[in-house]
Design a protein around this motif. Structure first.
Motif, PDB file in Angstrom:
ATOM      1  N   GLY A 103       7.808   2.843   9.531  1.00 55.64           N
ATOM      2  CA  GLY A 103       8.066   1.433   9.323  1.00 55.64           C
ATOM      3  C   GLY A 103       8.351   1.186   7.861  1.00 55.64           C
ATOM      4  N   GLY A 104       8.701  -0.030   7.548  1.00 55.33           N
ATOM      5  CA  GLY A 104       8.944  -0.382   6.161  1.00 55.33           C
ATOM      6  C   GLY A 104       8.340  -1.740   5.888  1.00 55.33           C
ATOM      7  N   ARG A 105       8.233  -2.079   4.611  1.00 56.49           N
ATOM      8  CA  ARG A 105       7.712  -3.403   4.264  1.00 56.49           C
ATOM      9  C   ARG A 105       8.692  -4.118   3.375  1.00 56.49           C
ATOM     10  N   ARG A 106       8.900  -5.383   3.686  1.00 58.81           N
ATOM     11  CA  ARG A 106       9.699  -6.245   2.824  1.00 58.81           C
ATOM     12  C   ARG A 106       8.954  -7.557   2.718  1.00 58.81           C
ATOM     13  N   ALA A 107       8.479  -7.851   1.514  1.00 61.14           N
ATOM     14  CA  ALA A 107       7.605  -9.005   1.284  1.00 61.14           C
ATOM     15  C   ALA A 107       6.424  -8.911   2.256  1.00 61.14           C
ATOM     16  N   ASN A 108       6.157  -9.977   3.021  1.00 65.19           N
ATOM     17  CA  ASN A 108       5.009  -9.927   3.932  1.00 65.19           C
ATOM     18  C   ASN A 108       5.359  -9.365   5.295  1.00 65.19           C
ATOM     19  N   LYS A 109       6.616  -9.007   5.452  1.00 66.75           N
ATOM     20  CA  LYS A 109       7.071  -8.568   6.772  1.00 66.75           C
ATOM     21  C   LYS A 109       6.954  -7.064   6.942  1.00 66.75           C
ATOM     22  N   VAL A 110       6.646  -6.664   8.161  1.00 69.49           N
ATOM     23  CA  VAL A 110       6.648  -5.243   8.494  1.00 69.49           C
ATOM     24  C   VAL A 110       7.885  -4.970   9.336  1.00 69.49           C
ATOM     25  N   LEU A 111       8.654  -3.949   8.959  1.00 65.82           N
ATOM     26  CA  LEU A 111       9.822  -3.587   9.757  1.00 65.82           C
ATOM     27  C   LEU A 111       9.424  -2.424  10.657  1.00 65.82           C
ATOM     28  N   PRO A 112       9.435  -2.633  11.959  1.00 65.25           N
ATOM     29  CA  PRO A 112       9.009  -1.559  12.869  1.00 65.25           C
ATOM     30  C   PRO A 112      10.160  -0.574  13.097  1.00 65.25           C
ATOM     31  N   LEU A 113      10.503   0.195  12.073  1.00 61.22           N
ATOM     32  CA  LEU A 113      11.722   1.008  12.129  1.00 61.22           C
ATOM     33  C   LEU A 113      11.712   2.018  13.278  1.00 61.22           C
ATOM     34  N   LYS A 114      10.579   2.687  13.480  1.00 60.65           N
ATOM     35  CA  LYS A 114      10.550   3.707  14.533  1.00 60.65           C
ATOM     36  C   LYS A 114      10.700   3.069  15.919  1.00 60.65           C
ATOM     37  N   GLN A 115      10.129   1.873  16.063  1.00 62.03           N
ATOM     38  CA  GLN A 115      10.289   1.171  17.345  1.00 62.03           C
ATOM     39  C   GLN A 115      11.777   0.859  17.585  1.00 62.03           C
ATOM     40  N   ILE A 116      12.447   0.413  16.525  1.00 61.97           N
ATOM     41  CA  ILE A 116      13.880   0.089  16.644  1.00 61.97           C
ATOM     42  C   ILE A 116      14.668   1.356  16.976  1.00 61.97           C
ATOM     43  N   VAL A 117      14.281   2.460  16.337  1.00 61.91           N
ATOM     44  CA  VAL A 117      14.935   3.741  16.618  1.00 61.91           C
ATOM     45  C   VAL A 117      14.765   4.107  18.095  1.00 61.91           C
ATOM     46  N   THR A 165      11.376 -11.629  -4.746  1.00 65.26           N
ATOM     47  CA  THR A 165      10.478 -12.778  -4.803  1.00 65.26           C
ATOM     48  C   THR A 165       9.070 -12.485  -4.268  1.00 65.26           C
ATOM     49  N   PHE A 166       8.734 -11.221  -4.144  1.00 61.47           N
ATOM     50  CA  PHE A 166       7.403 -10.894  -3.628  1.00 61.47           C
ATOM     51  C   PHE A 166       6.667  -9.993  -4.610  1.00 61.47           C
ATOM     52  N   PRO A 167       5.397 -10.235  -4.923  1.00 63.75           N
ATOM     53  CA  PRO A 167       4.607 -11.390  -4.493  1.00 63.75           C
ATOM     54  C   PRO A 167       5.040 -12.695  -5.143  1.00 63.75           C
ATOM     55  N   ASP A 168       5.804 -12.624  -6.240  1.00 64.96           N
ATOM     56  CA  ASP A 168       6.353 -13.876  -6.768  1.00 64.96           C
ATOM     57  C   ASP A 168       7.696 -13.581  -7.430  1.00 64.96           C
ATOM     58  N   ALA A 169       8.345 -14.612  -7.922  1.00 63.57           N
ATOM     59  CA  ALA A 169       9.707 -14.472  -8.441  1.00 63.57           C
ATOM     60  C   ALA A 169       9.758 -13.741  -9.783  1.00 63.57           C
ATOM     61  N   GLY A 170       8.607 -13.257 -10.252  1.00 63.11           N
ATOM     62  CA  GLY A 170       8.599 -12.499 -11.502  1.00 63.11           C
ATOM     63  C   GLY A 170       8.666 -10.990 -11.263  1.00 63.11           C
ATOM     64  N   ARG A 171       8.750 -10.592  -9.997  1.00 65.26           N
ATOM     65  CA  ARG A 171       8.631  -9.163  -9.680  1.00 65.26           C
ATOM     66  C   ARG A 171       9.645  -8.286 -10.411  1.00 65.26           C
ATOM     67  N   TRP A 172      10.901  -8.676 -10.375  1.00 67.91           N
ATOM     68  CA  TRP A 172      11.924  -7.844 -11.038  1.00 67.91           C
ATOM     69  C   TRP A 172      11.629  -7.674 -12.523  1.00 67.91           C
ATOM     70  N   TRP A 173      11.244  -8.794 -13.166  1.00 65.93           N
ATOM     71  CA  TRP A 173      11.038  -8.757 -14.623  1.00 65.93           C
ATOM     72  C   TRP A 173       9.800  -7.915 -14.947  1.00 65.93           C
ATOM     73  N   ALA A 183      21.029 -12.247  -5.318  1.00 68.70           N
ATOM     74  CA  ALA A 183      19.657 -12.127  -5.811  1.00 68.70           C
ATOM     75  C   ALA A 183      19.520 -12.859  -7.142  1.00 68.70           C
ATOM     76  N   ILE A 184      20.541 -12.750  -7.963  1.00 67.52           N
ATOM     77  CA  ILE A 184      20.498 -13.420  -9.266  1.00 67.52           C
ATOM     78  C   ILE A 184      20.420 -14.942  -9.058  1.00 67.52           C
ATOM     79  N   ARG A 185      21.186 -15.454  -8.081  1.00 67.12           N
ATOM     80  CA  ARG A 185      21.148 -16.897  -7.799  1.00 67.12           C
ATOM     81  C   ARG A 185      19.766 -17.311  -7.295  1.00 67.12           C
ATOM     82  N   THR A 186      19.178 -16.478  -6.441  1.00 67.69           N
ATOM     83  CA  THR A 186      17.842 -16.787  -5.921  1.00 67.69           C
ATOM     84  C   THR A 186      16.855 -16.914  -7.079  1.00 67.69           C
ATOM     85  N   LEU A 187      16.938 -15.967  -8.013  1.00 62.82           N
ATOM     86  CA  LEU A 187      15.978 -15.970  -9.115  1.00 62.82           C
ATOM     87  C   LEU A 187      16.279 -17.083 -10.115  1.00 62.82           C
TER      88      LEU A 187
END
Ligand code: WTA
Length: 694
Positions: A230-244, A384-392, A409-413
């Motif tokens: 699986g993978g994680r993006r922000a608070n979400k879990v991606l069930p990659l093996k299930q999708i496979v 933007t996870f855990p907040d919008a300062g992550r990249w910096w 992404a630049i526009r989002t930030l």
């Protein structure tokens, strides 16, 4: 690990650049046209230009002209920087091609007869030269505090183990291997392992649905699939093996096709092992299995024109095309464009935020940096996870000196305000890059002023899945920048701008962007369908590669990309075919017809607007809207779900039944007074009905 990182950073911190010094006198002499409107031009900070690899327009022009006048000398010299087990046939031209479909099959060959291996050049070459201890990947997980650091030797060993595993499972040169993973180091490692043994990798972005994945596996008949639990993006879990597993079920049902082996990386951060669906005999756990294999693995020497990988991309019609990139040309082009687009120098810490599932990740997360022995950051998460300062925060943590990102992404930030950016130092940055969609002057300026403290040039890079690497970009340090302008072609790239009739235009103009002759990185074919390759790229305008983009050339000769001229949408930098979204919508039993267009969106660049006609017994409702959006999520992926669904009694069609999207685009943009000529419609009253139905 922390200590090791700190030690490594001490050696690798980029040279500090002095603060804002706009050395206009130096830079002015580099402008093609010193009369260019002053306010349109941003001069490269003098300190940067002084130290850049190419520091003047004339130096660029010399190399540009040489690459075109004498490709044998230019590309021969560049290619000689790599290890070739057997040199290409130097008695013949270094490039052979036919771009004119009327004269016979379209083909492109570079370095024909030469034998090399991209993995060897990306890893072994550096380790053998004594650089094995240098950091290769600095991995930052989705959650702060998760990291992994791998040196060039570490990566080589892991690649060899996976290569040996693939061989043991019967994978041979030319076999296809599908990779469906989140952004962990094992993703580029899997790609390199394939390259090592001559298997053709097909990476499918982890955001695609099981149906999309199944379509791609079936199309290329992948022998083995590499994935993670699986993978994680922000608070979400991606069930990659299930999708496979769902995808492999579909392959079996719809194509009577069975993937023999599925290697699963246990990503317990995302999903506990016991929750991962499992098929005995087919599935194997990565960590346990791979550790049993040797860390040495012989290299498969590949002829320059043999395939390295395939990558699916959307066009205006039909199912996605599996574009094939070849060993020699792609290697040389990825390597050289990386070096120059990012002015890469010893000591840089490079960070490309793209996912390996897209071409940007192939060329500038995996191959380009490694071919240049760069140290790069790989990030699994979102800005933007855990907040919008992550990249910096990541930039400060790893002392990133080059940041390459997408405008969305630049526009989002930027929307989060300047304060959160200014909380971090960002002193290590010396160059910023942008890719994937047009960057508006406003976003450009914010990136420049706030993120880069007006100290770092921005390289706006225009290119495509098909081009393998950057094609038109503001070579950092060589000339003043214009916000939002990709500017000039890279060495060997010959853009041509055509008018409506297909006539080449000179001087300032606007029109269709084509390319005259091949560069080493151009895709060679569509997997299993060469005719489609010819039809898509070489039939519209005779003898030229058609990009599908429009552009404008200004008085300085600078090229401004204006966007797609076909039915391809660019949503958050993702290429999406209107036809595919329409296909997913009409698969809903109550939808009789659908037409999809893009409209301008503050953050995504473009968003998706779908006009949907329902069968007579259906009643429009919010629940039905959601079902339609879900149909797209299921068949393509969440990123392609329409933002707006407009119930349409009828669609504007010509008498021959062709939908006039031009009109739909105007309606979606609410430009009702600018609908244009509707006289060729079979039923012009449809337009009024659509507007009334808003
Ligand atoms: C668009 C991504 C303007 C363009 C590398 C192209 C851009 C399509 C830029 C390819 C840019 C990419 N300025 N538009 N700097 N870069 N595009 O295949 O429309 O995912 O044809 O490759 O993105 O998207 P692809």
């Amino acid at each position: 690990a922390e200590r090791r990182l700190r030690r490594m950073l001490e050696h690798l911190v980029a040279p500090q650049l002095s603060t804002v010094s706009l050395d206009r006198s130096v830079c002015l002499s580099q402008t093609a046209n010193a009369n260019a409107a002053q306010e349109d031009v941003v001069y490269v900070p003098g300190d940067f230009a002084r130290k850049s690899l190419i520091s003047s327009r004339s130096q660029y022009e010399e190399l540009y002209n040489e690459a075109i006048a004498d490709p044998n000398a230019f590309w021969g010299r560049v290619a000689a920087g790599y290890f070739w087990q057997k040199l290409w046939d130097t008695s013949k031209p270094i490039c052979n091609y036919n771009f004119d479909a009327d004269k016979g099959p379209v083909f492109v060959e570079w370095f024909k007869g030469g034998y090399t291996n991209v993995c060897y050049n990306a890893l072994d070459r550096h380790v053998l030269a004594g650089h094995g201890h240098q950091m290769c990947f600095l991995w930052e997980g989705n959650d702060p505090g998760q990291n992994a650091y791998l040196t060039y030797s570490d990566v080589l060993k892991k690649v060899c183990q996976v290569a040996n595993f693939l061989r043991a499972r019967g994978v041979k040169k030319g076999d296809r291997v599908c990779i469906y993973m989140s952004m962990i180091c094992e993703l580029p490692i899997a790609m390199l392992a394939c390259a090592r043994i001559g298997a053709v990798h097909s990476v499918v972005f982890g955001g695609f649905s099981s149906e999309s994945l199944a379509g791609r596996i079936l199309d290329c008949q992948a022998k083995v699939l590499l994935t993670c639990s699986g993978g994680r993006r922000a608070n979400k879990v991606l069930p990659l093996k299930q999708i496979v597993d769902d995808a492999l079920q579909i392959c079996l049902k719809e194509g009577n096709f069975r993937v023999e082996t599925c290697l699963v990386y246990d990503n317990s951060f995302a999903i506990p092992r016991q929750n991962v669906p499992w098929v005995q005999g087919r599935d194997v756990w990565w960590q346990e299995t791979i550790s049993q294999f040797s860390v040495d693995s012989p290299v498969e020497w590949m002829e320059a024109e043999e395939p390295l990988f395939m990558l699916y991309t959307s066009g205006s019609t039909g199912k996605p095309k599996g574009l094939i990139h070849t060993v020699g040309g792609y290697m040389v082009y990825a390597g050289l464009t990386f070096k120059h687009a990012f002015d890469h120098q010893a000591g840089d810490i490079f960070w490309c935020t793209a996912d390996c599932g897209w071409i940007t990740g192939h060329t500038y997360v995996a191959y380009g940096p490694l071919l240049n022995r760069a140290t790069s950051v790989i990030f699994e998460g979102v800005p933007t996870f855990p907040d919008a300062g992550r990249w910096w925060q990541i930039i400060d943590k790893y002392q990133v000196s080059i940041l390459y990102a997408a405008p969305t992404a630049i526009r989002t930030l930027a929307a989060q305000g300047d304060e959160i950016v200014r909380k971090y130092s960002r002193k290590s940055l010396r160059l910023l890059g942008s890719v994937g969609e047009p960057i508006s002057p406003k976003t450009w300026q914010w990136f420049y002023d706030v993120v880069g403290d007006s100290r770092c040039p921005i390289v706006d890079t225009w290119w495509q899945t098909e081009t393998g690497g950057c094609m038109i970009f503001s070579l950092p340090g060589a000339w003043p920048m214009k916000p939002g302008c990709a500017s000039l072609p890279f060495f060997g790239v010959q853009p041509v701008i055509l008018d409506q009739e297909g006539k080449e235009q000179h001087g300032p103009c606007e029109g269709y962007l084509c390319i005259k002759a091949p560069w080493p990185g151009v895709a060679r074919t569509v997997f299993g369908d060469h005719e489609r390759y010819e039809n898509t790229y070489f039939k519209t305008w005779k003898g030229l590669y058609t990009t599908g983009d429009g552009c404008r050339r200004d008085a300085d000769g600078f090229i401004w990309i204006t966007g797609r001229v076909d039915d391809v949408l660019n949503v958050s930098g993702h290429r999406i075919s209107t036809g595919e979204v329409e296909g997913a919508l009409v698969s809903h039993p109550l939808c009789t017809e659908a037409a999809v267009v893009g409209y301008d969106h503050e953050v995504k660049g473009q968003a998706i607007y779908a006009f949907v006609s329902l069968s007579h017994d259906a009643t429009p409702s919010d629940a039905l809207k959601k079902q339609l959006q879900d149909a797209v999520r299921k068949q393509i992926g969440a990123f392609a779900a329409p933002d707006v669904i407009h119930w349409a009694v009828g669609l504007p069609k010509t008498r021959s039944g062709k939908i006039m999207r031009r009109i739909l685009r105007k309606i979606a943009a609410r430009q009702f007074n600018d609908i244009g000529d509707t006289s060729s419609l079979a039923d012009p009253s449809v337009v009024d009905q659509l507007i009334k139905g808003m």
